[in-house]
Scaffold this active site. Structure first.
Site, PDB file in Angstrom:
ATOM      1  N   GLY A  60       0.846  -1.139  -0.128  1.00  0.00           N
ATOM      2  CA  GLY A  60      -0.105   0.032  -0.090  1.00  0.00           C
ATOM      3  C   GLY A  60       0.821   1.221   0.111  1.00  0.00           C
ATOM      4  N   HIS A  82       2.144   4.552  -5.306  1.00  0.00           N
ATOM      5  CA  HIS A  82       2.952   5.565  -5.952  1.00  0.00           C
ATOM      6  C   HIS A  82       2.894   5.058  -7.405  1.00  0.00           C
ATOM      7  CE1 HIS A  82       6.365   3.297  -5.550  1.00  0.00           C
ATOM      8  NE2 HIS A  82       6.165   3.394  -4.107  1.00  0.00           N
ATOM      9  N   HIS A 120       4.384   1.546  -8.251  1.00  0.00           N
ATOM     10  CA  HIS A 120       3.412   0.414  -7.930  1.00  0.00           C
ATOM     11  C   HIS A 120       2.462   0.543  -9.383  1.00  0.00           C
ATOM     12  CE1 HIS A 120       3.785   1.385  -3.569  1.00  0.00           C
ATOM     13  NE2 HIS A 120       4.398  -0.002  -3.611  1.00  0.00           N
ATOM     14  N   GLN A 139       7.751  -9.619   7.713  1.00  0.00           N
ATOM     15  CA  GLN A 139       8.835  -8.869   7.177  1.00  0.00           C
ATOM     16  C   GLN A 139       9.740  -7.653   7.735  1.00  0.00           C
ATOM     17  OE1 GLN A 139       6.932  -8.384   3.553  1.00  0.00           O
ATOM     18  NE2 GLN A 139       8.130  -6.568   3.141  1.00  0.00           N
TER      19      GLN A 139
HETATM   20  P1  AMP Z   1       6.043  -2.210  -1.685  1.00  0.00           P
HETATM   21  O1  AMP Z   1       4.678  -1.749  -1.585  1.00  0.00           O
HETATM   22  O2  AMP Z   1       7.331  -1.169  -1.205  1.00  0.00           O
HETATM   23  O3  AMP Z   1       6.197  -3.641  -0.980  1.00  0.00           O
HETATM   24  O4  AMP Z   1       6.335  -2.653  -3.065  1.00  0.00           O
HETATM   25  C1  AMP Z   1       5.328  -3.356  -4.049  1.00  0.00           C
HETATM   26  C2  AMP Z   1       6.144  -3.634  -5.133  1.00  0.00           C
HETATM   27  O5  AMP Z   1       6.347  -2.467  -5.604  1.00  0.00           O
HETATM   28  C3  AMP Z   1       7.459  -4.231  -5.060  1.00  0.00           C
HETATM   29  O6  AMP Z   1       7.525  -5.278  -5.966  1.00  0.00           O
HETATM   30  C4  AMP Z   1       8.403  -3.012  -5.370  1.00  0.00           C
HETATM   31  O7  AMP Z   1       9.673  -3.506  -5.885  1.00  0.00           O
HETATM   32  C5  AMP Z   1       7.728  -2.121  -6.253  1.00  0.00           C
HETATM   33  N1  AMP Z   1       8.232  -0.932  -6.096  1.00  0.00           N
HETATM   34  C6  AMP Z   1       8.094  -0.260  -5.152  1.00  0.00           C
HETATM   35  N2  AMP Z   1       8.718   0.975  -5.551  1.00  0.00           N
HETATM   36  C7  AMP Z   1       8.800   0.902  -6.787  1.00  0.00           C
HETATM   37  C8  AMP Z   1       9.467   1.889  -7.817  1.00  0.00           C
HETATM   38  N3  AMP Z   1       9.864   3.074  -7.455  1.00  0.00           N
HETATM   39  N4  AMP Z   1       9.497   1.597  -9.048  1.00  0.00           N
HETATM   40  C9  AMP Z   1       9.211   0.357  -9.567  1.00  0.00           C
HETATM   41  N5  AMP Z   1       8.467  -0.603  -8.590  1.00  0.00           N
HETATM   42  C10 AMP Z   1       8.615  -0.403  -7.419  1.00  0.00           C
END
Ligand code: AMP
Length: 281
Positions: A31, A34, A37, A61
């Protein structure tokens, strides 16, 4: 978009999409969404018949209780963004749904990958990542899984878990989406104050410095200079690493051909930021 909170409802909803030529795509998130995602949702939308996104702040985690408590939650805005992106299903489970009473924690043999970088500085983190991604994959059984290069080592860990658990899912890795000044988008950026937000762009600067200056031969002095750029800007550095892009083994003497990745993790006061860039010869 439909919102689903239980695994059984999710399975029921996905049943009609199990057979070819249909394909199920899945984007797991925590969540505070941005554009990074949403870029993964867009890839999923263009390749798969149905796009499932999950939002679950996975307690297992987080190796730091404060980081978990302070993790940003912006669920109303997330739902609006997912609606606008054309996502079909938002899976929003409770902790009890994913970790029911009596749940036995699996242990994953991640080998070397768990002993270095994020694995070293965040003990238990990747076991927690594998536990939740395994459970989510078992619930969704996607043809395609979408994750971001931003979490480089996490992508390698999840690929390893997919192999260990023999899922028929293909992992697709999307590029890191950045703010205009180069800062990698991250949910944790919401925790930065104005001054920290200014300092934050030094992370990508330190990586660009390495990417532009690295030449065949010894890598360590440049790696140390990159680290100094960060400490001079007020960071407390966990690591700056230059590694083989396929194995994450450190590369101290570069032949100029081997594909490299430079990776950084550093604290700006309370907030821990990570970033990486691939370097080719
Ligand atoms: P998170 O919500 O931070 O666990 O991220 C969910 C997914 O979005 C994961 O696969 C992250 O690697 C990916 N993600 C997070 N930030 C970025 C970004 N700036 N650019 C591309 N993918 C991202």
């Amino acid at each position: 978009m439909i919102l689903i909170k239980t695994i059984s409802q999710l399975r029921e909803k996905l049943a009609p999409y199990r057979n070819k030529p249909s394909s199920i795509g899945f984007v797991p998130t925590m969540g505070a969404l941005h554009a990074g995602h949403i870029s993964l949702i867009n890839s999923c939308k263009s390749a798969d018949t149905i796009c499932v996104c999950s939002i679950f702040v996975n307690p297992t985690q987080f190796n730091n209780a404060q980081d978990f408590e302070k993790y940003p939650i912006t669920i109303e805005k997330d739902i609006d963004m997912l609606e606008a992106s054309g996502c079909d299903i938002l899976f929003l489970p409770s902790v009890a749904e994913m970790y029911p009473p009596g749940d036995v924690k699996k242990n994953y043999d991640l080998g070397y990958l768990e002993t270095i970088l994020e694995g070293k500085y965040r003990p238990g983190h990747f076991q927690g990542v594998c536990q939740i991604v395994d459970k989510l994959l078992a619930a969704v059984l996607p043809d395609n899984l979408y994750m971001g290069q931003k979490d480089y080592q996490q992508c390698m860990v999840v690929q390893k878990m997919i192999d260990l658990e023999e899922y028929a899912t293909v992992l697709n890795i999307g590029p890191t989406i950045r703010e205009n000044d180069g800062l990698a988008m991250s949910s944790r950026n919401l925790r930065l104050n104005e001054t920290e937000r200014q300092q934050a762009l030094t992370i990508s600067k330190a990586l660009i410095f390495l990417k532009e200056k690295l030449r065949p031969g010894q890598t360590d002095s440049l790696r140390q200079q990159s680290e100094k750029i960060l400490t001079d800007a007020g960071y407390k550095v966990d690591y700056v690493a230059v590694a083989d892009a396929a194995t994450l083994r450190p590369v101290e003497n570069w032949d100029g051909k081997q594909l490299l990745v430079a990776l950084v993790a550093a604290f700006l006061n309370e907030v821990r930021l990570i970033d990486n860039m691939v370097i080719n010869g």
